[in-house]
Design a protein around this motif. Structure first.
Motif, short mmCIF file in Angstrom:
data_model
loop_
_atom_site.label_atom_id
_atom_site.label_comp_id
_atom_site.label_asym_id
_atom_site.label_seq_id
_atom_site.Cartn_x
_atom_site.Cartn_y
_atom_site.Cartn_z
N UNK A 129 0.92 -1.23 -0.01
CA UNK A 129 -0.07 0.23 -0.34
C UNK A 129 0.88 1.75 0.25
N UNK A 130 2.24 1.15 0.71
CA UNK A 130 2.99 2.13 0.45
C UNK A 130 4.31 2.69 -0.31
N UNK A 131 4.26 1.68 -1.22
CA UNK A 131 4.98 1.73 -2.51
C UNK A 131 4.50 1.61 -4.14
N UNK A 132 6.14 2.40 -4.53
CA UNK A 132 5.51 2.37 -6.41
C UNK A 132 5.28 1.16 -6.77
N UNK A 133 4.44 0.81 -7.53
CA UNK A 133 4.16 0.30 -8.77
C UNK A 133 5.69 -1.15 -8.29
N UNK A 134 6.70 -0.63 -8.76
CA UNK A 134 7.82 -1.36 -9.36
C UNK A 134 8.41 -1.72 -7.44
N UNK A 135 8.48 -1.05 -6.51
CA UNK A 135 8.54 -1.95 -5.40
C UNK A 135 7.78 -2.97 -5.04
N UNK A 136 6.11 -2.64 -5.09
CA UNK A 136 5.17 -3.65 -5.01
C UNK A 136 4.85 -4.61 -5.73
N UNK A 137 5.51 -5.11 -7.29
CA UNK A 137 5.82 -6.13 -8.08
C UNK A 137 6.76 -6.90 -6.56
N UNK A 138 7.98 -6.20 -6.38
CA UNK A 138 9.49 -7.08 -5.93
C UNK A 138 9.01 -7.27 -4.55
N UNK A 139 8.36 -6.63 -3.75
CA UNK A 139 7.22 -7.31 -2.56
C UNK A 139 6.54 -8.91 -2.60
N UNK A 140 5.73 -8.16 -3.40
CA UNK A 140 4.93 -9.75 -3.96
C UNK A 140 5.56 -10.82 -4.54
N UNK A 141 6.53 -10.83 -5.31
CA UNK A 141 7.04 -12.04 -5.82
C UNK A 141 8.53 -12.24 -4.77
N UNK A 142 8.88 -11.06 -3.55
CA UNK A 142 9.60 -12.36 -2.13
C UNK A 142 8.39 -13.19 -1.45
N UNK A 143 6.60 -12.49 -1.55
CA UNK A 143 6.44 -12.92 -1.08
C UNK A 143 6.38 -14.41 -1.24
N UNK A 144 5.71 -14.94 -2.54
CA UNK A 144 5.48 -15.84 -3.73
C UNK A 144 7.04 -16.62 -3.11
N UNK A 145 7.70 -15.69 -3.49
CA UNK A 145 9.33 -17.03 -3.74
C UNK A 145 9.06 -17.61 -1.44
N UNK A 146 8.90 -16.47 -0.34
CA UNK A 146 8.82 -17.53 0.46
C UNK A 146 7.34 -18.41 0.99
N UNK A 147 6.40 -18.90 -0.02
CA UNK A 147 5.73 -19.89 -0.09
C UNK A 147 6.69 -21.00 -1.03
#
Length: 260
Positions: A186-204
């Protein structure tokens, strides 16, 4: 490292089918008869080793459900199990210990302590619990999240995306049963947001974590294995292997039904 370190010897041989489950969950804010019914008889299971997104119109009960299953809020009625532990039966001290040891939290605001380095922030939950980190697991988590060369930096020296990576590492370092993420981009730009979501995906995928995320963004939800759709405190649908288009269409349909 390319493969995660082995689980501790004390860990069960196989993860339970459900990391968290809830039965008959009701949450009323205010008077039982006239108050706001945020959850209205929710039955749900969050499978171990999967990434689930929770979506729905504003006021549908998304964050309330997340906070209840994580032990941050107490339901008015119903039961919740984290693994084999029914959390409603725990006293305050035992519940605090369970949250600290078995639940990792990632919020929209990164909640990092500004005077601590990234490494100190990551290790804070273990320090509070009086537990020593597993060095191999710590190194694996921080390298997977791309933080190896940022550990000595304080939050003010990191970008928003890097701060959220630190928050994710902090959530993972204790090998929790469940990671909950409330609008983590919610507090991130689209690029940083995509990185964070990819990291959550990777943690799974790579770390075997169970992640439950609340989001209003169909693109963010598409990183999950499945989406739960809430409306008026009830589960109104599920989408397996979601795409942004399928999620957006389902949310639009829910809004239309609500307006009608």
């Amino acid at each position: 490292p390319t493969t995660p370190p082995a689980a501790p010897a004390a860990a069960p041989a196989a993860a339970p089918a459900a990391a968290v489950r809830a039965a008959g969950l009701v949450k009323v804010y205010g008077d039982e008869r006239t108050g706001v019914r945020a959850l209205d008889g929710v039955d749900v299971e969050f499978e171990a080793g999967r990434f689930t997104a929770i979506m729905g119109p504003s006021g549908s009960g998304k964050s309330t459900l997340l906070h209840c299953v994580a032990g941050l809020d107490t339901p008015t009625s119903g039961r919740i199990w984290l693994g084999d532990t029914e959390i409603g039966s725990l006293g305050d001290e035992a519940l605090t210990r369970l949250r600290r040891e078995r639940v990792g939290f990632v919020f929209q605001s990164f909640n990092l302590l500004p005077t601590l380095t990234a490494k100190q922030n990551v290790l804070l939950p273990l320090d509070l619990a009086g537990r020593a980190p597993d060095p191999q697991w710590f190194q694996y988590v921080v390298s997977t999240l791309g933080l190896t060369d940022r550990l000595s930096h304080r939050p003010a020296e990191l970008s928003g995306g890097q701060q959220q990576r630190v928050a994710i590492a902090r959530a993972l370092v204790s090998r929790p049963t469940l990671v909950v993420a409330d609008e983590p981009t919610g507090n991130l730009d689209s690029r940083s947001g995509a990185e964070v979501l990819s990291l959550l995906r990777a943690s799974v995928r790579e770390l075997g974590q169970t992640v439950v995320m609340v989001t209003h963004d169909p693109v963010a939800a598409s990183y999950a294995d499945r989406v739960l759709l809430l409306a008026d405190g009830r589960i109104h649908g599920r989408i397996e292997s979601p795409t942004p288009q399928a999620v957006a269409a389902a949310i639009a349909g829910a809004e239309t039904r609500r307006a009608g």
